[in-house]
Each structure stands twice: as C-alpha cells, then as structure tokens.
Design a protein around this motif. Structure first.
Motif, PDB file in Angstrom:
ATOM      1  N   ALA A  57       0.824  -1.215   0.000  1.00 36.96           N
ATOM      2  CA  ALA A  57       0.000   0.000   0.000  1.00 36.96           C
ATOM      3  C   ALA A  57       0.856   1.262   0.000  1.00 36.96           C
ATOM      4  N   THR A  58       2.140   1.141   0.363  1.00 41.23           N
ATOM      5  CA  THR A  58       3.024   2.311   0.385  1.00 41.23           C
ATOM      6  C   THR A  58       3.448   2.639  -1.039  1.00 41.23           C
ATOM      7  N   ARG A  59       3.068   3.827  -1.496  1.00 48.28           N
ATOM      8  CA  ARG A  59       3.439   4.259  -2.845  1.00 48.28           C
ATOM      9  C   ARG A  59       4.553   5.298  -2.819  1.00 48.28           C
ATOM     10  N   ARG A  60       4.580   6.070  -1.691  1.00 54.44           N
ATOM     11  CA  ARG A  60       5.537   7.175  -1.622  1.00 54.44           C
ATOM     12  C   ARG A  60       5.855   7.429  -0.145  1.00 54.44           C
ATOM     13  N   VAL A  61       7.151   7.657   0.134  1.00 55.54           N
ATOM     14  CA  VAL A  61       7.579   8.000   1.484  1.00 55.54           C
ATOM     15  C   VAL A  61       7.811   9.506   1.530  1.00 55.54           C
ATOM     16  N   ALA A  92      21.602  14.521   2.294  1.00 55.21           N
ATOM     17  CA  ALA A  92      22.450  13.693   1.417  1.00 55.21           C
ATOM     18  C   ALA A  92      22.029  12.231   1.476  1.00 55.21           C
ATOM     19  N   LEU A  93      21.733  11.739   2.666  1.00 57.94           N
ATOM     20  CA  LEU A  93      21.267  10.353   2.796  1.00 57.94           C
ATOM     21  C   LEU A  93      19.941  10.161   2.074  1.00 57.94           C
ATOM     22  N   ASN A  94      19.030  11.114   2.264  1.00 52.04           N
ATOM     23  CA  ASN A  94      17.741  11.015   1.586  1.00 52.04           C
ATOM     24  C   ASN A  94      17.922  10.981   0.066  1.00 52.04           C
ATOM     25  N   ALA A  95      18.777  11.847  -0.456  1.00 54.36           N
ATOM     26  CA  ALA A  95      19.030  11.864  -1.903  1.00 54.36           C
ATOM     27  C   ALA A  95      19.601  10.525  -2.368  1.00 54.36           C
ATOM     28  N   ALA A  96      20.450   9.919  -1.546  1.00 57.06           N
ATOM     29  CA  ALA A  96      21.092   8.655  -1.930  1.00 57.06           C
ATOM     30  C   ALA A  96      20.098   7.516  -2.095  1.00 57.06           C
ATOM     31  N   VAL A  97      18.955   7.585  -1.396  1.00 59.31           N
ATOM     32  CA  VAL A  97      17.957   6.523  -1.536  1.00 59.31           C
ATOM     33  C   VAL A  97      16.791   6.933  -2.422  1.00 59.31           C
ATOM     34  N   GLY A  98      16.896   8.098  -3.076  1.00 60.48           N
ATOM     35  CA  GLY A  98      15.911   8.467  -4.083  1.00 60.48           C
ATOM     36  C   GLY A  98      14.976   9.614  -3.745  1.00 60.48           C
ATOM     37  N   PHE A  99      15.120  10.224  -2.571  1.00 57.58           N
ATOM     38  CA  PHE A  99      14.235  11.344  -2.232  1.00 57.58           C
ATOM     39  C   PHE A  99      14.510  12.547  -3.121  1.00 57.58           C
ATOM     40  N   VAL A 100      13.435  13.243  -3.464  1.00 56.11           N
ATOM     41  CA  VAL A 100      13.517  14.473  -4.237  1.00 56.11           C
ATOM     42  C   VAL A 100      12.862  15.582  -3.406  1.00 56.11           C
ATOM     43  N   PRO A 101      13.622  16.630  -3.082  1.00 55.99           N
ATOM     44  CA  PRO A 101      13.030  17.741  -2.327  1.00 55.99           C
ATOM     45  C   PRO A 101      11.967  18.450  -3.156  1.00 55.99           C
ATOM     46  N   LEU A 144      10.475  19.529   2.749  1.00 52.81           N
ATOM     47  CA  LEU A 144       9.515  18.498   2.367  1.00 52.81           C
ATOM     48  C   LEU A 144      10.062  17.760   1.152  1.00 52.81           C
ATOM     49  N   SER A 145      10.200  16.436   1.302  1.00 53.41           N
ATOM     50  CA  SER A 145      10.796  15.619   0.234  1.00 53.41           C
ATOM     51  C   SER A 145      10.008  14.335   0.082  1.00 53.41           C
ATOM     52  N   PHE A 146      10.038  13.792  -1.141  1.00 57.66           N
ATOM     53  CA  PHE A 146       9.271  12.595  -1.460  1.00 57.66           C
ATOM     54  C   PHE A 146      10.154  11.566  -2.160  1.00 57.66           C
ATOM     55  N   CYS A 147       9.817  10.297  -1.938  1.00 56.04           N
ATOM     56  CA  CYS A 147      10.498   9.206  -2.639  1.00 56.04           C
ATOM     57  C   CYS A 147       9.465   8.155  -3.000  1.00 56.04           C
ATOM     58  N   THR A 148       9.256   7.974  -4.290  1.00 53.03           N
ATOM     59  CA  THR A 148       8.339   6.932  -4.747  1.00 53.03           C
ATOM     60  C   THR A 148       9.050   5.590  -4.710  1.00 53.03           C
ATOM     61  N   ARG A 149       8.270   4.555  -4.768  1.00 52.17           N
ATOM     62  CA  ARG A 149       8.831   3.192  -4.839  1.00 52.17           C
ATOM     63  C   ARG A 149       9.799   3.095  -6.025  1.00 52.17           C
ATOM     64  N   GLU A 150       9.411   3.671  -7.163  1.00 54.04           N
ATOM     65  CA  GLU A 150      10.251   3.606  -8.365  1.00 54.04           C
ATOM     66  C   GLU A 150      11.557   4.374  -8.169  1.00 54.04           C
ATOM     67  N   GLN A 151      11.492   5.530  -7.529  1.00 55.61           N
ATOM     68  CA  GLN A 151      12.720   6.302  -7.277  1.00 55.61           C
ATOM     69  C   GLN A 151      13.653   5.536  -6.338  1.00 55.61           C
ATOM     70  N   PHE A 152      13.088   4.905  -5.314  1.00 55.24           N
ATOM     71  CA  PHE A 152      13.897   4.116  -4.394  1.00 55.24           C
ATOM     72  C   PHE A 152      14.539   2.935  -5.119  1.00 55.24           C
ATOM     73  N   GLU A 153      13.751   2.227  -5.915  1.00 51.98           N
ATOM     74  CA  GLU A 153      14.282   1.064  -6.651  1.00 51.98           C
ATOM     75  C   GLU A 153      15.372   1.499  -7.627  1.00 51.98           C
ATOM     76  N   ALA A 154      15.193   2.632  -8.282  1.00 53.43           N
ATOM     77  CA  ALA A 154      16.211   3.127  -9.217  1.00 53.43           C
ATOM     78  C   ALA A 154      17.499   3.490  -8.468  1.00 53.43           C
ATOM     79  N   ALA A 155      17.374   4.170  -7.326  1.00 53.89           N
ATOM     80  CA  ALA A 155      18.552   4.534  -6.544  1.00 53.89           C
ATOM     81  C   ALA A 155      19.267   3.287  -6.042  1.00 53.89           C
TER      82      ALA A 155
END
Length: 182
Positions: free
Chosen positions: A125-129, A142-151, A164-175
């Motif tokens: 059910a988690t689509r975005r963190v 820097a850590l957030n960016a490394a796992v795919g977060f985008v401010p 405020l930053s977001f990371c989708t499942r796809e962004q995390f998987e790509a990172a």
C-alpha cells in the motif's frame, strides 16, 4: 547490505526501551531529534503517546539482533504534515535515528536508511515515502538523496523550517539499482 549485516525491526516498547532511547535522543549527534533536554520520563511519555496513536508507530531497529536505530512511520494526513501539503493515496511519513557510537562503520547510516525504506515499501500500500527534515540537516539531506528522495519545497512547521521531500517506490528502486545505497 554488502558485508554490513542484517537489519530487522520490532515494535518499540515505550517502557522497556525508554532508557536506551533516552541515551540516543539526548546524544549531541541527535540534535535534530529535538529531545536534547528530555529526561527519561519525557522519553517514556513521548513514546507512550506514539504507541497510543492510531496513525503513528515507532519501531526499534536491530543490526544483527542488537538495537541500532529508531524508526517511526506515520500517516501524514494526520501526523506531522496535516494541512501542510496535499497527501496522495499511499503516502507514508518516516523518521529515523541511528544510535550514537564511538566506533562508526563506514556506510552504516546509509545501510540503515536503505533498510528503513525497504521496510516501508514492503507494504504494497506504500506508494511514496514523505520526510520533513530540518533544512539545516545537510547530512540527512544527502542520505535522503542517496535513496531516491527528491526535495519539493521548504515548509514551516511549528518546531522547525523543514525540507519536504518525497520518494516513490520507483525512485527508491532506481537509486538502489544504481548501487548508491551501499
């Protein structure tokens, strides 16, 4: 995680884990946790409050079976970010804190945030963190960016100015696939 060990999480026990958490959250390295002046009872109260909250949960993170980090997940529609952005279905808020140590292991904190993100995305059910760290916390940015977060933008919360930053499942998987997460 390439030789760092195994990470697991268990629900936090606010009373049994309070002494451990108190040491962690009052350590100078945990300044952005904003509990520097907390006493043991303050920590117990805060985590009893979280345990009783329908939309906020705390977990003790274990590294090879030993306490190593704190993880919180929350529903941003009701906790932390209520009214500060337009939540989407599947949004999950997150905080994490790595235990202080006198013997840091290279790549450990990055391995922890990766494990936290894997835990959150293990729920289909988690689509975005969603995260809202202090704008001055450059290390966590820097850590957030490394796992795919985008401010997205800076926001004003009662206790801080936050990024405020977001990371989708796809962004995390790509990172993670790029190997930037250790």
């Amino acid at each position: 995680m390439s030789g760092i060990g195994t990470f697991t999480v268990r629900p936090l026990d606010p009373l049994k884990d309070a002494e451990l958490l108190h040491r962690w959250v009052t350590d100078p390295k945990a300044a952005f946790w904003m509990m520097q002046d907390a006493d043991l009872q303050d920590v117990e109260r805060e985590y009893l409050r979280i345990a009783a909250h329908e939309h906020h949960h705390a977990y003790l993170g274990l590294h090879d079976g030993e306490p190593a980090f704190l993880m919180e997940k929350y529903d941003p529609r009701y906790v932390e970010l209520a009214g500060l952005y337009d939540p989407e279905p599947g949004d999950v808020g997150m905080h994490f804190l790595v235990a202080p140590t006198d013997r840091p292991v290279h790549g450990f904190t990055r391995a922890v945030i990766t494990a936290v993100m894997r835990e959150l995305f293990a729920d289909p059910a988690t689509r975005r963190v969603v995260v809202e760290p202090d704008v001055g916390n450059k290390a966590v940015h820097a850590l957030n960016a490394a796992v795919g977060f985008v401010p997205e933008r800076e926001i004003d919360k009662p206790e801080k100015r936050a990024l405020l930053s977001f990371c989708t499942r796809e962004q995390f998987e790509a990172a993670t696939a790029r190997g930037v997460t250790a």
